[in-house]
Design an enzyme around this catalytic site. Structure first.
Site, PDB file in Angstrom:
ATOM      1  N   HIS A  67      25.282  36.855  56.287  1.00  0.00           N
ATOM      2  CA  HIS A  67      26.745  37.063  56.604  1.00  0.00           C
ATOM      3  C   HIS A  67      27.790  36.138  55.988  1.00  0.00           C
ATOM      4  O   HIS A  67      28.697  36.411  55.209  1.00  0.00           O
ATOM      5  CB  HIS A  67      26.932  37.177  58.116  1.00  0.00           C
ATOM      6  CG  HIS A  67      28.478  37.042  58.519  1.00  0.00           C
ATOM      7  ND1 HIS A  67      29.033  38.327  58.341  1.00  0.00           N
ATOM      8  CD2 HIS A  67      29.107  36.449  59.431  1.00  0.00           C
ATOM      9  CE1 HIS A  67      30.162  38.362  58.827  1.00  0.00           C
ATOM     10  NE2 HIS A  67      30.430  37.211  59.304  1.00  0.00           N
ATOM     11  N   ARG A  80      28.498  27.843  61.205  1.00  0.00           N
ATOM     12  CA  ARG A  80      29.829  28.100  61.427  1.00  0.00           C
ATOM     13  C   ARG A  80      30.193  28.685  62.653  1.00  0.00           C
ATOM     14  O   ARG A  80      29.722  29.665  63.062  1.00  0.00           O
ATOM     15  CB  ARG A  80      30.429  29.039  60.184  1.00  0.00           C
ATOM     16  CG  ARG A  80      31.850  29.269  60.404  1.00  0.00           C
ATOM     17  CD  ARG A  80      32.304  29.966  59.274  1.00  0.00           C
ATOM     18  NE  ARG A  80      31.728  31.335  59.274  1.00  0.00           N
ATOM     19  CZ  ARG A  80      32.153  32.670  59.626  1.00  0.00           C
ATOM     20  NH1 ARG A  80      33.486  32.521  60.334  1.00  0.00           N
ATOM     21  NH2 ARG A  80      31.389  33.608  59.399  1.00  0.00           N
ATOM     22  N   GLU A 116      35.180  34.700  71.135  1.00  0.00           N
ATOM     23  CA  GLU A 116      33.858  34.995  70.267  1.00  0.00           C
ATOM     24  C   GLU A 116      32.912  34.057  70.748  1.00  0.00           C
ATOM     25  O   GLU A 116      33.145  32.885  71.280  1.00  0.00           O
ATOM     26  CB  GLU A 116      34.170  35.232  69.075  1.00  0.00           C
ATOM     27  CG  GLU A 116      34.975  36.262  68.393  1.00  0.00           C
ATOM     28  CD  GLU A 116      35.222  36.180  66.911  1.00  0.00           C
ATOM     29  OE1 GLU A 116      34.884  35.452  66.332  1.00  0.00           O
ATOM     30  OE2 GLU A 116      35.981  37.253  66.473  1.00  0.00           O
ATOM     31  N   ARG A 142      25.953  32.276  67.137  1.00  0.00           N
ATOM     32  CA  ARG A 142      25.311  33.100  66.255  1.00  0.00           C
ATOM     33  C   ARG A 142      23.695  32.719  65.790  1.00  0.00           C
ATOM     34  O   ARG A 142      23.100  33.782  65.999  1.00  0.00           O
ATOM     35  CB  ARG A 142      25.840  33.250  65.001  1.00  0.00           C
ATOM     36  CG  ARG A 142      27.309  34.109  65.016  1.00  0.00           C
ATOM     37  CD  ARG A 142      27.735  34.213  63.702  1.00  0.00           C
ATOM     38  NE  ARG A 142      28.922  34.737  64.104  1.00  0.00           N
ATOM     39  CZ  ARG A 142      30.143  34.899  63.245  1.00  0.00           C
ATOM     40  NH1 ARG A 142      29.877  34.646  62.075  1.00  0.00           N
ATOM     41  NH2 ARG A 142      31.245  35.427  64.017  1.00  0.00           N
ATOM     42  N   HIS A 159      24.399  37.259  60.521  1.00  0.00           N
ATOM     43  CA  HIS A 159      25.225  37.827  61.741  1.00  0.00           C
ATOM     44  C   HIS A 159      24.336  38.573  62.674  1.00  0.00           C
ATOM     45  O   HIS A 159      23.560  39.413  62.135  1.00  0.00           O
ATOM     46  CB  HIS A 159      26.426  38.592  61.437  1.00  0.00           C
ATOM     47  CG  HIS A 159      27.744  38.877  62.455  1.00  0.00           C
ATOM     48  ND1 HIS A 159      27.271  39.541  63.504  1.00  0.00           N
ATOM     49  CD2 HIS A 159      28.766  38.353  62.338  1.00  0.00           C
ATOM     50  CE1 HIS A 159      28.317  39.365  64.322  1.00  0.00           C
ATOM     51  NE2 HIS A 159      29.186  38.831  63.384  1.00  0.00           N
TER      52      HIS A 159
HETATM   53  P1  FAD Z   1      36.651  36.484  49.662  1.00  0.00           P
HETATM   54  O1  FAD Z   1      37.628  36.967  50.669  1.00  0.00           O
HETATM   55  O2  FAD Z   1      35.450  36.956  49.656  1.00  0.00           O
HETATM   56  O3  FAD Z   1      37.219  36.597  48.223  1.00  0.00           O
HETATM   57  C1  FAD Z   1      36.521  36.263  47.204  1.00  0.00           C
HETATM   58  C2  FAD Z   1      37.335  36.842  45.836  1.00  0.00           C
HETATM   59  O4  FAD Z   1      36.613  36.237  44.709  1.00  0.00           O
HETATM   60  C3  FAD Z   1      37.159  38.353  45.762  1.00  0.00           C
HETATM   61  O5  FAD Z   1      38.544  38.634  45.235  1.00  0.00           O
HETATM   62  C4  FAD Z   1      36.443  38.414  44.690  1.00  0.00           C
HETATM   63  O6  FAD Z   1      36.451  39.927  43.893  1.00  0.00           O
HETATM   64  C5  FAD Z   1      36.644  37.457  43.870  1.00  0.00           C
HETATM   65  N1  FAD Z   1      35.331  37.210  43.069  1.00  0.00           N
HETATM   66  C6  FAD Z   1      34.208  36.758  43.117  1.00  0.00           C
HETATM   67  N2  FAD Z   1      33.345  36.349  42.054  1.00  0.00           N
HETATM   68  C7  FAD Z   1      34.011  36.405  41.090  1.00  0.00           C
HETATM   69  C8  FAD Z   1      34.100  36.272  39.708  1.00  0.00           C
HETATM   70  N3  FAD Z   1      33.045  36.013  39.116  1.00  0.00           N
HETATM   71  N4  FAD Z   1      35.113  36.437  39.068  1.00  0.00           N
HETATM   72  C9  FAD Z   1      36.384  36.680  39.540  1.00  0.00           C
HETATM   73  N5  FAD Z   1      36.687  36.856  40.720  1.00  0.00           N
HETATM   74  C10 FAD Z   1      35.342  36.699  41.752  1.00  0.00           C
HETATM   75  N6  FAD Z   1      35.670  35.001  59.067  1.00  0.00           N
HETATM   76  C11 FAD Z   1      36.319  34.921  59.956  1.00  0.00           C
HETATM   77  O7  FAD Z   1      36.924  33.563  59.969  1.00  0.00           O
HETATM   78  N7  FAD Z   1      36.715  35.715  60.970  1.00  0.00           N
HETATM   79  C12 FAD Z   1      36.386  36.814  60.877  1.00  0.00           C
HETATM   80  O8  FAD Z   1      36.645  37.649  61.883  1.00  0.00           O
HETATM   81  C13 FAD Z   1      35.455  37.273  59.929  1.00  0.00           C
HETATM   82  N8  FAD Z   1      34.719  38.493  59.968  1.00  0.00           N
HETATM   83  C14 FAD Z   1      34.074  38.757  58.749  1.00  0.00           C
HETATM   84  C15 FAD Z   1      33.529  40.178  58.800  1.00  0.00           C
HETATM   85  C16 FAD Z   1      33.014  40.381  57.711  1.00  0.00           C
HETATM   86  C17 FAD Z   1      32.307  41.902  57.556  1.00  0.00           C
HETATM   87  C18 FAD Z   1      32.538  39.582  56.679  1.00  0.00           C
HETATM   88  C19 FAD Z   1      31.860  40.129  55.239  1.00  0.00           C
HETATM   89  C20 FAD Z   1      33.232  38.432  56.891  1.00  0.00           C
HETATM   90  C21 FAD Z   1      33.716  37.890  57.975  1.00  0.00           C
HETATM   91  N9  FAD Z   1      34.108  36.813  58.044  1.00  0.00           N
HETATM   92  C22 FAD Z   1      35.045  36.334  59.045  1.00  0.00           C
HETATM   93  C23 FAD Z   1      34.002  35.787  56.900  1.00  0.00           C
HETATM   94  C24 FAD Z   1      35.440  35.695  56.164  1.00  0.00           C
HETATM   95  O9  FAD Z   1      35.884  36.975  55.916  1.00  0.00           O
HETATM   96  C25 FAD Z   1      34.902  35.262  54.662  1.00  0.00           C
HETATM   97  O10 FAD Z   1      34.206  33.947  54.773  1.00  0.00           O
HETATM   98  C26 FAD Z   1      36.388  34.905  53.905  1.00  0.00           C
HETATM   99  O11 FAD Z   1      37.127  35.972  54.032  1.00  0.00           O
HETATM  100  C27 FAD Z   1      36.179  34.185  52.747  1.00  0.00           C
HETATM  101  O12 FAD Z   1      37.517  34.294  52.173  1.00  0.00           O
HETATM  102  P2  FAD Z   1      37.335  33.865  50.539  1.00  0.00           P
HETATM  103  O13 FAD Z   1      38.901  33.996  49.848  1.00  0.00           O
HETATM  104  O14 FAD Z   1      36.665  32.607  50.289  1.00  0.00           O
HETATM  105  O15 FAD Z   1      36.464  34.942  49.734  1.00  0.00           O
HETATM  106  C1  SIN Z   2      33.058  38.711  63.762  1.00  0.00           C
HETATM  107  O1  SIN Z   2      33.976  39.365  63.686  1.00  0.00           O
HETATM  108  O2  SIN Z   2      31.961  38.921  64.384  1.00  0.00           O
HETATM  109  C2  SIN Z   2      33.019  38.114  62.285  1.00  0.00           C
HETATM  110  C3  SIN Z   2      33.579  36.826  62.755  1.00  0.00           C
HETATM  111  C4  SIN Z   2      33.148  35.710  62.006  1.00  0.00           C
HETATM  112  O3  SIN Z   2      32.437  36.154  60.939  1.00  0.00           O
HETATM  113  O4  SIN Z   2      33.739  34.582  61.935  1.00  0.00           O
END
Ligand code: FAD
Ligand code: SIN
Length: 541
Positions: A346, A381, A114, A285, A239
């Protein structure tokens, strides 16, 4: 009695932490919607980790730091990169199935590439990596008898006790959190010996975002109100490639598509990234998003193209089944036609400041995953470093919690919780704010943030946005203190407060760096040394 740990959020960070903490504590995991609903579940590209023989930890550190524009914290980056491969192997041991190169003598992990990565190092499950990670972790959590999952419970506030310590300094200790049970519409206090914020990002502060609806910056806003130090909120990652469609909601076209040879083109077909960066379409990015923004402003067009029509069609269908299918549903065969794309909000590189063990500035409070600012990402990032960071820092947070619980006595519950639960008073329960009104206010904030605090900023627009968001924040605060609590109202307050934090951090930074680009200070200023922007309600008073 076994100590209790409260985890808020069920993405990769919260679930990983919960599985580890359940080995030494009773775990309560509160999550806003169903357990699977998270940014994690939608991650496409994958997890960056050094797994190939031609790769090295030094190269991954270097790529991370180059993307981070001089602001990454070296020890945090090294910790993440060094421990990443073990965390990926742990996920596989828990049952995650990632794509493999089957033609190799012994099938080995297929590693994608990537933007900003100098090697192939992205562990992935086709273009559904997040879904596979979430599936694996949710299944493991459901089987663990020491973990209780409370779905549809949104965290509202942290329960904080302030006391002078032996040296006469004020120590703020977190004793759990209040949550809103959306089924009953009532608040509950969940006490805990340690609390973990794992609430993810804040994409919905902006009008256009790749994030699902849960991403409203709750954790950052909740921690800020409790007095925790917040950092680097100006670094919002846009993004570059989300599908442009007049009616469908934003849908990500993974960076892995550019990694596999996708080319960015103007509407007349001309490739344009060569004139912006030596890595052309594979540039980091921030560069690509700004280049697209610039080209759109120059041409007046609504979108540019990402083109994969020159790639083998069968390969595209197999490697990117979700993207192919989603575009097809919208009438676009990406093997034959270029994909119209625009940037969208993003990822938040800033958040609740933590140390290497994910400890925040408040005692007994940890922050893990996108809600945290560990120092890993600096000003931008690197792709696929987010899932990795969450896995590595959740592991540290759990180990540190175990030491904390062994060293310190259980928390003493506050004698009077009535102030925290005032939202349950009959008068407040009877005063419901109409969802339409809340939706209108939300749109106002999101539009303001999109137009005034987006990819390219100016002092004038930032100040104007601060004035307007502050007025809205005041109005929303008074609604919160007089009305029936609802998830929509609490999210509106969090979106508004996080918007304000982004602007305040952006105004502190008198330079352009990484994701923060201000036309009034177009250059990077290294004379002050790389510095983080820090914000705390304690200092703001
Ligand atoms: P999340 O996975 O967002 O989980 C947060 C949790 O907290 C959820 O369950 C939500 O419901 C809960 N929550 C929120 N507020 C509250 C509240 N007030 N009370 C209780 N629960 C709450 N990153 C990569 O490294 N590689 C990738 O390929 C990639 N692709 C991506 C593609 C997309 C479309 C998106 C949107 C992001 C992508 N990212 C990627 C970024 C990455 O997915 C996120 O940064 C990462 O998953 C965050 O994980 P997390 O556990 O911190 O939060
Ligand atoms: C993507 O698949 O482009 C998202 C990857 C990332 O947010 O790290």
């Amino acid at each position: 009695m076994e100590p209790t740990v409260l985890v808020i959020g069920s993405g990769v960070a919260g679930l990983t932490y919960a599985l580890k903490a359940a080995e030494f504590a009773r775990v309560r995991l509160a999550t806003k919607k169903e357990d699977r609903e998270s940014n994690t579940n939608y991650a496409q590209g994958g997890i960056a980790a050094v797994m190939a023989v031609d790769d090295s930890l030094d190269l991954h550190v270097q790529d991370t730091e180059v993307a981070g524009a001089g602001l990454c914290q070296r020890d945090a980056v090294e910790q993440m990169v060094r421990e990443g491969p073990d965390r990926v192997r742990e996920l596989i041991a828990w049952g995650a199935e990632f794509s493999r190169d089957l033609e190799a003598p012994a099938p080995r992990l297929s590693l994608g590439r990537e933007g900003g990565h100098s090697r192939h190092r992205i562990v992935h499950a086709k273009d559904l990596t997040g879904r596979e990670v979430e599936r694996t972790l949710v299944a493991a959590v459901q089987q663990h008898s020491n973990i209780e999952v409370l779905e549809h419970h949104a965290a509202v506030e942290l329960l904080v006790e302030s006391r002078l310590d032996a040296r006469g300094r004020m120590r703020r200790t977190v004793l759990g959190a209040t949550v809103l049970d959306s089924g009953s519409g009532r608040l509950r206090a969940l006490l805990a010996d340690a609390t973990v914020l794992a609430t993810g990002g804040c994409g919905h502060v902006y009008l256009h975002t790749t994030n699902p609806d849960i991403a409203t910056g709750d954790g950052v806003a909740i921690a800020a109100r409790a007095g925790a130090v917040i950092g680097n909120m100006e670094f919002i990652q846009f993004h570059p490639t989300t599908l442009y469609h007049p009616t469908a909601r934003s849908f990500l076209i993974s960076e892995a598509v550019r990694g596999d040879g996708g080319i960015l083109r103007l509407q007349d077909g001309t490739p344009f990234m060569d004139s912006y960066h030596p890595m052309a379409s594979l540039a980091p990015r921030d560069i690509v998003a700004r280049a697209i923004d610039n080209e759109l402003k120059r041409s007046g067009d609504d979108f540019v193209y990402l083109d994969v029509t020159h790639l083998d069609a069968a390969y595209v269908r197999d490697r990117f089944p979700t993207i192919y299918q989603r575009c097809l549903e919208l009438g676009l065969d990406i093997t034959r036609e270029a994909i119209p794309i625009v940037p969208a909000a993003h990822y938040s590189c800033g958040g609740v400041r933590t140390d290497l063990q994910a400890r925040t500035s408040l005692h007994r409070l940890y922050a893990v995953g996108e809600v945290a600012c560990t120092g890993v990402h600096g000003a931008n990032r690197l792709a696929s470093n987010s899932l990795l960071e969450a896995l590595v820092f959740a592991d540290h947070a759990a180990a540190d919690t175990q030491m904390l619980l062994e060293a310190e006595p259980p928390v003493v519950p506050p004698t009077d919780l009535s102030g925290w639960l005032a939202g349950n008073d009959p008068a407040r329960q009877a005063a419901e704010v109409s969802p339409e009104f809340l939706a209108q206010l939300r749109l106002l904030v999101q539009t303001l943030m999109w137009t005034h605090v987006g990819i390219v900023r100016t002092n004038h627009r930032l100040r104007q946005a601060l004035r307007e968001v502050s007025i809205l924040a005041g109005a929303v605060d008074s609604l919160v203190s007089t009305s029936r609590p609802s998830v929509e109202l609490l999210e509106l307050r969090n979106i508004t407060q996080v918007g304000k934090l982004i602007i305040e951090c952006a105004l502190q930074r008198k330079e352009s760096r990484g994701l923060h680009y201000n036309l009034d200070y177009p250059d990077r200023d290294d004379t002050r040394g790389p510095h983080s922007t820090l914000w705390s309600a304690m200092d703001a008073r």
